[in-house]
Design an enzyme around this catalytic site. Structure first.
Site: not given
Ligand code: CAA
Length: 245
Positions: A14, A88, A149, A152, A184-185
């Site tokens: 990307g 990468a 993350q 990451y 976030y791109v």
């Molecule tokens: N703060 C604190 N706790 C949180 C939270 C938050 N913002 N969001 C969720 N939680 C907690 C929940 O309360 C839950 O707690 P318990 O287990 O104690 O009940 C626990 O975390 C699990 O929550 P989920 O059921 O939502 O977890 P999941 O396994 O379904 O999903 C995840 C977890 C996959 C990490 C999902 O939250 C996600 O995709 N998050 C986004 C992560 C992100 O921003 N990635 C960026 C990718 S792109 C990139 O990285 C490019 C870049 O450089 C920007």
């Protein structure tokens, strides 16, 4: 001075694609380093049709020896590398309490150890020639820390230490080392986040939208330029206001 040679890891992805295209427009000879041969060959043809002449090289960034072989090929077939963009990267998101060591290691290897594997094998040539640009693509999440993350964010934060230390070592040699920290791109990596989670993230961005890849390429183009010679050890934040410092 001849035409500068730029190598972009993750060049067919990307952000990488936008950087390669911008570098062609900037007048460089451009090489996209890739991991997936089939995708890269099709990508190269599509780029050519769109007017972008870009060389490609297979370069698994987690493997020091393979990086060395790829860099040797570029030196022999394209020219000595003047600009290296360590772009990468992968995500293997998940809450830390459920994170197996394989997901930790994969992200640290690809996103951080890759900087050693690539940079170690090009920067001495840059120092000898008295010119070099090393640009490490970090992330706002290396600064903010992001839920899900830990791997990451750790890798992306580690890039800043690498950058600042190496920048000091090469400061008097014409070689700059910088990071850029995108927010976030709009790339497949970000689009892979679950829709509801992504929507919440988008709502939290002060500028109110995802970043365009070409906006990041614009920043990288600046860091690669001759006139960026006085910019070293710095971080260019391009995150729509998510993290201000
Ligand atoms: N703060 C604190 N706790 C949180 C939270 C938050 N913002 N969001 C969720 N939680 C907690 C929940 O309360 C839950 O707690 P318990 O287990 O104690 O009940 C626990 O975390 C699990 O929550 P989920 O059921 O939502 O977890 P999941 O396994 O379904 O999903 C995840 C977890 C996959 C990490 C999902 O939250 C996600 O995709 N998050 C986004 C992560 C992100 O921003 N990635 C960026 C990718 S792109 C990139 O990285 C490019 C870049 O450089 C920007």
């Amino acid at each position: 001075m001849g035409q500068r040679v730029a190598l972009v890891t993750g060049g067919t992805g990307g952000i990488g694609e936008a950087v390669c295209q911008r570098f062609v427009q900037d007048g460089y000879k451009v090489v996209a380093a890739y991991n997936n041969e089939e995708k890269a060959k099709k990508w190269q043809i599509a780029q050519k049709e769109a007017g972008f002449d870009i060389e490609i090289v297979h370069c698994p960034v987690t493997d020091f020896e393979a990086c060395g072989a790829a860099l040797k090929w570029v030196e022999e077939n394209v020219g000595a590398i003047d600009i290296l963009v360590n772009n990468a990267g992968i995500t293997k998101d998940g809450m830390f309490k459920k994170m197996p060591i394989e997901r930790w290691e994969a992200v640290i290897d690809t996103n951080l150890n890759s900087l050693f594997n690539m940079t170690r094998q090009v920067f001495e040539g840059m120092v000898e020639r008295g010119f070099g640009r090393i640009i490490n693509v970090s992330s706002v999440n290396g600064q903010l820390g992001q839920v899900g993350q830990v791997n990451y964010s750790a890798a992306k934060a580690g890039m800043h230490g690498f950058t600042k230390a190496l920048a000091r070592e090469t400061a008097r040699k014409g070689v700059t080392v910088n990071t850029i920290s995108p927010g976030y791109v709009a790339t497949p990596m970000v689009m892979a986040i679950a829709e509801d989670v992504r929507q919440k993230i988008e709502n939290s961005i002060p500028v109110g939208r995802l970043c365009k890849p070409e906006e990041i390429a614009h920043g990288i183009s600046f860091l690669a330029s001759e006139l960026a010679a006085y910019t070293t050890g710095s971080d260019l934040s391009m995150n729509g206001g998510m993290f201000m410092h």
